[in-house]
Design an enzyme around this catalytic site. Sequence first.
Site, PDB file in Angstrom:
ATOM      1  N   LYS A  36      56.024  38.930  39.556  1.00 15.74           N
ATOM      2  CA  LYS A  36      55.580  39.797  40.770  1.00 15.74           C
ATOM      3  C   LYS A  36      56.172  39.598  41.803  1.00 15.74           C
ATOM      4  O   LYS A  36      56.889  38.741  42.209  1.00 15.74           O
ATOM      5  CB  LYS A  36      53.844  39.429  40.798  1.00 15.74           C
ATOM      6  CG  LYS A  36      53.264  39.866  41.622  1.00 15.74           C
ATOM      7  CD  LYS A  36      51.842  39.509  41.889  1.00 15.74           C
ATOM      8  CE  LYS A  36      50.698  40.269  42.727  1.00 15.74           C
ATOM      9  NZ  LYS A  36      49.196  39.960  42.821  1.00 15.74           N
ATOM     10  N   SER A  74      43.450  39.444  40.936  1.00 13.02           N
ATOM     11  CA  SER A  74      44.592  40.333  40.882  1.00 13.02           C
ATOM     12  C   SER A  74      45.156  40.299  39.595  1.00 13.02           C
ATOM     13  O   SER A  74      46.369  40.800  39.309  1.00 13.02           O
ATOM     14  CB  SER A  74      45.431  39.912  41.975  1.00 13.02           C
ATOM     15  OG  SER A  74      45.062  40.795  43.128  1.00 13.02           O
ATOM     16  N   SER A 119      45.981  43.173  42.063  1.00 21.87           N
ATOM     17  CA  SER A 119      47.231  43.649  42.806  1.00 21.87           C
ATOM     18  C   SER A 119      48.438  43.414  41.623  1.00 21.87           C
ATOM     19  O   SER A 119      49.409  44.221  42.080  1.00 21.87           O
ATOM     20  CB  SER A 119      47.479  42.868  43.973  1.00 21.87           C
ATOM     21  OG  SER A 119      47.534  41.411  43.691  1.00 21.87           O
TER      22      SER A 119
END
Lengths: 471, 483
Positions: free
Chosen positions: B75, B174, B150
């Site tokens: 990420k 997330s 996210s």
Amino acid sequence: MKYEMVVGLETHVELATATKIFCGCTTSFGGKPNTHCCPICTGQPGTLPLLNKKVVEYAVRAGLATHCEINRVSHMDRKNYVYPDLPKAYQISQFDEPVCKNGYVQLDSGKRIRILRIHIEEDAGKLVHEGGCTYIDYNRGGVPLIEIVSEPDISSPAEAKEYIEKLQLIMRFIGVSDCKMQEGSMRCDVNVSLRPFGQKEYGTRAEIKNMNSVSFIVKALEYEYERQSDLLDSGEKVTQDTLRYDESTGATVLMRRKEDAQDYRYFPEPDILTFTISPEQVALIQKTMPELPDEKKAKYLALGLSEKVVSDLYRYKKATDFYEEAMQRGASSGKAASYIVGTIYSTLATEEEKENFALRITAADFAELVSYVDKGLDFAVGKKALLTMLETGKKVTQVLSPAELNLSDEEDPQLVAYCKEVIAERAQAVADFKSGRETAIYSLYGALKGKAGKTVNIKLADKILRRLMAE
Amino acid sequence: MKDTVFTLASRLKEKKISSVELTKAYIHAIEKENSALNAYVSFNFEEALKQAEEADRMLAQGACSPLCGIPMTLKDNICAKGVPTTCASRILQDYKPVYDATAWSKLRALGAVMLGKTNMDEFAMGSTCETSCYGATKNPRDPAKVPGGSSGGGAAAVCANLAPYALGSDTGGSIRQPASFCGIVGLKPTYGAVSRYGLVAYGSSLDQIGPLTTSVRDAALVFDAIKGKDPFDDTSRAVDLSSTLLKEDVRGVKVGVIREYFDGLGEEISSAIGKTIAFLQENGAEIISLSLPEIKLALPVYYIIACAEASSNLGRYDGIRYGYRVENYTTLDDMISKVRSEGFGKEVKRRIMLGSYVLSSGYYDAYYKKARKLRSQLAADLNKAFRSCDVLIAPTTASTAFPLNNPTKSVTETYLTDIYTVPVNVAGLPAVSLPCGKDKSGMPIGLQFIGGKFEEGKILSVARFLEEHFDCGIEEYEGGVRL
């Protein structure tokens, strides 16, 4: 003097740990800009702080030396504010659970200045303004500090001075800081207000930020006393301002008003776990605490040293260590103290040199010299020998000849003969001595040195002279 | 569900394929298919091939980790030395960390191959992946829908077979929510189980790094590799995964169902989870009904604490040392103000303001302090549930993936979608989300198993059993690198 001065100090002391408070970078002073920093102390995204355990230990030492309670449970907090020298935009400090609380420092008058709390925190970097540009040096960022917050118990500039100097000595003695104000390793924020004598309530205070000299603190307080009493006399109000002291004009200058005070939005630091300091750990630290300056002072006075000698001697930790070791090795307390304060100090030009007390001779060498003087070597001869020793690093036996050091108790017939001569020649002194004036014997010593030389064994000669005069 | 990592690992071991060949296959697929999805925001192909070569050497020397030579993604808020790490924010444009995050350096040491960085909501604030400065990622199962957030980029990449696994981060859901929206597996470990060193902070007391994978077994494998005490993270600690693993079946396993979790839950999701509960019961699990009315407070508690911490964590982005910088300014304050106004997106600014507000003097006690108090109460209450249960079962989300650019949702409605995921973060517990069915349009429905602290083994065991024996009906994605 209508008004009583009320002063409280927040003293920042840079700790002498080898590494920074949250990373492994060195804390050493100086160094090229931004060479003593890493991703952690420059607050790079994603980095986390790691609490240096030594910092907690040093804070506990500072607390124990100032009679504080040590909080069993303690945690770090974030103090949020924006300034380029603070790369995370928050300082990791302590808000509601400091390491130490409720202590005091006792002044010579016996008055106690209470300490509200001692907490640990990180220092910020430094801005350097040069050629119209501003540069940031993060070498100092993350250097550990303790902040010692006093209660408003100080009532005069003189007390403020004494309090700061005591703190300085204490911190140096326990080895947590060198407390060099000129290098910024000790700095004070000074809170000052006035109130009519007899009034209980405090007046409105002003805060003078970031003072780095005791004499400036004294001057700033004197200035503030005038400023605030003028205001009060004319019926105006003192406002709760933050000031700075202008060294060139000797006046305090407004930095910001209360309305502009920052809201630091303190909250518990989530990246560092709450830590405990067990009574066992405290006891362990207590065991390693040295004698404190006031204890040393009392001890030396009890040895019969003069006030003057004691006050020169007790304030330098390494000198006291040297002194005490020499005594342990047999040196007499009075002569050893006189030599340190009178002779050794004369070779140490600055405060810093006295502080460091770096000598070419050991305490054992020194003790050996002093014991020769104790056995009768002339004090002045000893002094000269000591100076040579300090310069060359030699031992007393290498500086003085065996003859000069021949201090046997055996009565040399020649010496007895000299004594007889002196007694015969100095009838007046002998009469004075016999009539009870003890000091009259000194003139006989002097005369004897004229005949037998400076290295004469005075202790032995004294014995002979007294015996002969008693006959 | 397929064990992508294990399958590829055995092929590498049997020398049917090399890591370089495998890496090239993924690079090829990414080059072809990423632009339609926008899952990756930066590529690390050159370095990845070097890492693959190194992995092949390690494999030749008998490296035994199944992760050796397997490509993966990070990420964009997980630091990798020299690789852009921007948190999908303009303010960190071109920022290249000078160090590796601990989780990444652990994987790297085992021979992992990092293909690139994946998209996310800016600074991990969001649940749609739409607040990214790189634009939204699309859900591979329906490009008109969000992948969740996210960690939406990583979930989309794994779902679309553009990465065997991804590392994401979970502050309020997330990892689990995008896993649920994309029909894959996402594990949010216990707070402290995985080092946060190198994870760009959002809500420091809530953030955790965890894996997004195609199977529970893969998730366990990756978790095992990244977990543990890190001298660089004070809040991390050692975790023994194997000691909490359960037997192969669920006989006698106590599964708790918190009633409030199902209040007002839509019919489709409710019935999908109901079916799995029935299945577990048929297989010998004991279902225990619990009531925990306070669980609803987790949402405000979460937003207060996360925003408060974020307001402080994001203070450092001022354009002075790194990141976005403006050209025209008058004073220092003007510069910082312009950098932050232009560098941060709307949602980030909103959360910074919320966080600053709840920490301000005069409001601190009413908001932040109260939230902390409620947080410990809630954590205590949730922990109590594990005295009578081995695991809790709950929906991961209140709905399946929602449409992109959904204008009908207000900010508070969007925040409310986190209601099922945030209690786990607030209490610091582990939870794994896995698919359990699909809605009428074929979009995946996820459920989560929640465990006691450091009991990842239990939730992974039960999830694995379900994954192996219960058909959730989700088809494999057609594109990407097919096994």
